[in-house]
Design a protein around this motif. Structure first.
Motif, PDB file in Angstrom:
ATOM      1  N   MET A  77       0.837  -1.197   0.000  1.00 57.49           N
ATOM      2  CA  MET A  77       0.000   0.000   0.000  1.00 57.49           C
ATOM      3  C   MET A  77       0.871   1.247   0.000  1.00 57.49           C
ATOM      4  O   MET A  77       2.034   1.208   0.370  1.00 57.49           O
ATOM      5  CB  MET A  77      -0.952   0.024   1.193  1.00 57.49           C
ATOM      6  N   ARG A  78       0.278   2.347  -0.428  1.00 56.36           N
ATOM      7  CA  ARG A  78       0.938   3.643  -0.330  1.00 56.36           C
ATOM      8  C   ARG A  78      -0.132   4.698  -0.100  1.00 56.36           C
ATOM      9  O   ARG A  78      -1.263   4.580  -0.568  1.00 56.36           O
ATOM     10  CB  ARG A  78       1.773   3.947  -1.563  1.00 56.36           C
TER      11      ARG A  78
ATOM     12  N   SER B  59      -6.192   5.105  -7.241  1.00 60.05           N
ATOM     13  CA  SER B  59      -6.214   5.540  -5.849  1.00 60.05           C
ATOM     14  C   SER B  59      -7.594   6.020  -5.424  1.00 60.05           C
ATOM     15  O   SER B  59      -8.446   6.332  -6.248  1.00 60.05           O
ATOM     16  CB  SER B  59      -5.194   6.663  -5.644  1.00 60.05           C
ATOM     17  N   GLN B  60      -7.759   6.080  -4.115  1.00 60.16           N
ATOM     18  CA  GLN B  60      -8.929   6.662  -3.475  1.00 60.16           C
ATOM     19  C   GLN B  60      -8.436   7.837  -2.653  1.00 60.16           C
ATOM     20  O   GLN B  60      -7.288   7.843  -2.199  1.00 60.16           O
ATOM     21  CB  GLN B  60      -9.599   5.643  -2.544  1.00 60.16           C
ATOM     22  N   THR B  61      -9.293   8.818  -2.416  1.00 57.30           N
ATOM     23  CA  THR B  61      -8.890   9.976  -1.621  1.00 57.30           C
ATOM     24  C   THR B  61      -9.930  10.274  -0.558  1.00 57.30           C
ATOM     25  O   THR B  61     -11.127  10.300  -0.840  1.00 57.30           O
ATOM     26  CB  THR B  61      -8.695  11.219  -2.522  1.00 57.30           C
ATOM     27  N   LEU B  62      -9.444  10.485   0.657  1.00 58.75           N
ATOM     28  CA  LEU B  62     -10.253  10.947   1.773  1.00 58.75           C
ATOM     29  C   LEU B  62      -9.863  12.387   2.062  1.00 58.75           C
ATOM     30  O   LEU B  62      -8.679  12.727   2.019  1.00 58.75           O
ATOM     31  CB  LEU B  62      -9.976  10.100   3.018  1.00 58.75           C
ATOM     32  N   VAL B  63     -10.834  13.236   2.351  1.00 62.02           N
ATOM     33  CA  VAL B  63     -10.567  14.643   2.646  1.00 62.02           C
ATOM     34  C   VAL B  63     -11.311  15.009   3.934  1.00 62.02           C
ATOM     35  O   VAL B  63     -12.474  14.647   4.108  1.00 62.02           O
ATOM     36  CB  VAL B  63     -11.022  15.571   1.496  1.00 62.02           C
TER      37      VAL B  63
ATOM     38  N   TYR C 294      -4.750   7.190  -1.203  1.00 63.21           N
ATOM     39  CA  TYR C 294      -4.152   5.882  -0.951  1.00 63.21           C
ATOM     40  C   TYR C 294      -4.475   4.891  -2.058  1.00 63.21           C
ATOM     41  O   TYR C 294      -5.463   5.021  -2.775  1.00 63.21           O
ATOM     42  CB  TYR C 294      -4.621   5.333   0.411  1.00 63.21           C
ATOM     43  N   GLU C 295      -3.606   3.882  -2.145  1.00 57.72           N
ATOM     44  CA  GLU C 295      -3.817   2.747  -3.041  1.00 57.72           C
ATOM     45  C   GLU C 295      -3.377   1.491  -2.307  1.00 57.72           C
ATOM     46  O   GLU C 295      -2.282   1.452  -1.738  1.00 57.72           O
ATOM     47  CB  GLU C 295      -3.015   2.899  -4.326  1.00 57.72           C
TER      48      GLU C 295
END
Length: 188
Positions: free
Chosen positions: A57-58, A139-143, A159-160
């Motif tokens: 993961m990153r 990737s997905q993004t949380l804000v 993250y991915e």
């Protein structure tokens, strides 16, 4: 199914981590931490970024802010008026903030035994965010918006997850099993 559960679990874990940190470091009765849609991630003047990663993961952890907000945060922690804080000190403060948040996030998920490397935080112009849409990975993004009456910063986590073991562990992330944060962290 795993992707939605992972997104939910990370959102919940990061919200808890941000709340614990900001309530302790910048106490405020009206502190509000809320997940917001990625489309509401407005460009700020500045961005501090760090990479948390391993083979499965990153995650790019980013803080998006305007200089006045960084000066206000640094001023609160240093018991100074915000206009006494230099730009350099404010940027260094935000870099250290990103570093501490990255470390706290790693501790929040440490029970999953996903050893994550942590880069040093870098400061960039806020408009560099447009280049993160161009990356060649899924990737997905949380804000998250962190605010009170005097300040607002945005924290995002892009993250991915590439490994099956990491997917399974993050899908099982629960409040009951998370590690307890240390109470005596020295922060600037």
């Amino acid at each position: 199914m795993h992707a939605e559960q992972i997104h939910h679990n990370l959102e919940h874990s990061i919200t808890d981590m941000l709340s614990e940190f900001f309530q302790k470091q910048v106490p405020s009765e009206k502190l509000n931490i809320v997940a917001i849609p990625k489309k509401d991630l407005a460009f700020s003047e500045h961005m501090v970024i760090m990479l948390l990663s391993n083979a499965q993961m990153r995650m790019f952890l980013k803080i998006h802010f305007h200089m006045d907000e960084a000066k206000r945060l640094a001023g609160v922690r240093q018991h100074k008026s915000w206009n006494e804080v230099s730009d350099k000190v404010a940027i260094d403060f935000m870099k250290e903030l990103c570093n501490v948040l990255g470390g706290r996030l790693k501790r929040h998920i440490s029970h999953l035994e996903l050893e994550l490397g942590q880069s040093i935080p870098l400061d960039l112009e806020g408009f560099c965010e447009i280049f993160f849409e161009d990356v060649n990975w899924s990737s997905q993004t949380l804000v998250f918006r962190v605010s009170n009456q005097q300040l607002q910063v945005l924290v995002s986590a892009q993250y991915e997850i590439t490994g099956q073991e990491a997917r399974e562990k993050l899908a099982s992330l629960t409040d009951e099993s998370k590690a307890k944060d240390e109470d005596d962290i020295e922060f600037l």
